[in-house]
Design an enzyme around this catalytic site. Structure first.
Site, short mmCIF file in Angstrom:
data_model
loop_
_atom_site.label_atom_id
_atom_site.label_comp_id
_atom_site.label_asym_id
_atom_site.label_seq_id
_atom_site.Cartn_x
_atom_site.Cartn_y
_atom_site.Cartn_z
N ARG A 164 0.83 -1.19 0.00
CA ARG A 164 0.00 0.00 0.00
C ARG A 164 0.88 1.26 0.00
O ARG A 164 0.57 2.25 -0.65
CB ARG A 164 -0.85 -0.01 1.27
CG ARG A 164 -2.29 0.23 1.05
CD ARG A 164 -3.06 -0.07 2.32
NE ARG A 164 -3.89 -1.22 2.12
CZ ARG A 164 -5.05 -1.21 1.46
NH1 ARG A 164 -5.50 -0.09 0.93
NH2 ARG A 164 -5.76 -2.31 1.33
N HIS B 103 -19.57 10.21 0.50
CA HIS B 103 -20.09 8.93 0.96
C HIS B 103 -21.62 8.96 0.88
O HIS B 103 -22.24 9.95 1.27
CB HIS B 103 -19.64 8.65 2.40
CG HIS B 103 -20.12 7.33 2.90
ND1 HIS B 103 -19.58 6.14 2.47
CD2 HIS B 103 -21.14 7.02 3.74
CE1 HIS B 103 -20.23 5.14 3.05
NE2 HIS B 103 -21.18 5.65 3.82
N ASP C 290 -14.41 6.56 5.98
CA ASP C 290 -15.66 7.31 6.09
C ASP C 290 -15.78 8.08 7.42
O ASP C 290 -16.87 8.20 7.98
CB ASP C 290 -16.89 6.39 5.89
CG ASP C 290 -16.86 5.71 4.53
OD1 ASP C 290 -16.33 6.31 3.58
OD2 ASP C 290 -17.34 4.57 4.44
#
Ligand code: GRF
Length: 220
Positions: A67, A111, A147
């Site tokens: 990552r 979102h 989120d």
């Protein structure tokens, strides 16, 4: 007017990217998209960017061992393009903490729920399962946990009888397409800022009645 240089990260359809591209066409809009990056090759969002003559490229996460390596490659192209504000628009990949720290309070995400409710995937199906009457969408600054982060703007959308995740999702998506350009404008123009972990500034609702579901005249 100096426009803020915006990068948009996508993974798919890119309808929110499309809404941002449209908004940026207005001469008085305080931002312009200088780069679109997809982590998935050949997605529809890349075609939208191409059609609008916005520079776009793919950095396939599958080409990177970690990552960190992926985020380093992403950071490099954003830096080279002189990106000042970053917008995740259906970008389906978690960032490393280093990346999030680097872009702190300059990095937005949309979102499809009224956060902090219904974080994560399949929010519309979960809204329907819970019998929630009002849902919506949220644009927020990105923090390491998925989120979460200071809320910039939200739009409320009614859940209607007979809704399926798809019908509800389409109704929320229409609101997303209005909300994201609005939220980016607030940030790019400097109208809002982060204080503590809250966004303050011009975030109050003006001249809009509260919205009740079920309607008040149906109450006994
Ligand atoms: C949107 O519903 C957005 O809120 C979520 O992913 C979806 C992306 O749709 N994060 P699109 O790619 O912008 O059409």
């Amino acid at each position: 007017m100096t426009k803020k240089r915006v990068g948009v990260l996508i993974s798919g359809r890119g309808s929110n990217l499309g809404a941002l591209i449209e908004a940026c066409k207005a001469p008085d809009y305080p931002a312009k998209i200088v780069l679109v990056v997809s982590n998935v090759p050949s997605v529809q969002g890349l075609l939208r960017a191409e059609a609008a003559l916005v520079p776009a490229l793919t950095i396939n996460h599958k080409d990177f061992a970690t990552r960190d390596d992926f985020d380093a490659a992403l950071g490099k192209v954003l830096n080279e393009a002189g990106v000042e504000l970053l917008c995740n628009a259906g970008f389906m990949r978690l960032h490393t903490e280093n990346f999030v720290d680097h872009w702190r309070d300059r990095h937005l995400n949309i979102h499809p729920s009224l956060l902090p409710a219904f974080r994560g995937l399949h929010s519309h199906a979960r809204v329907l399962d819970e019998g929630v009457k009002i849902t919506g969408c949220t644009v927020h600054f990105v923090r390491p946990e998925m989120d979460t982060g200071p809320i910039i703007a939200q739009a409320a959308v009614p859940v209607l009888p007979g809704d399926t995740p798809e019908s509800l999702g389409n109704r929320v998506l229409e609101a997303e397409h209005r909300l994201y350009p609005h939220a980016l404008k607030l940030v790019a123009s400097g109208a809002v800022r982060v204080e503590g972990e809250n966004v303050v500034g011009m975030t109050q609702i003006r001249d809009q009645a509260p919205f009740f579901s079920p309607p008040l005249d149906e109450a006994l």
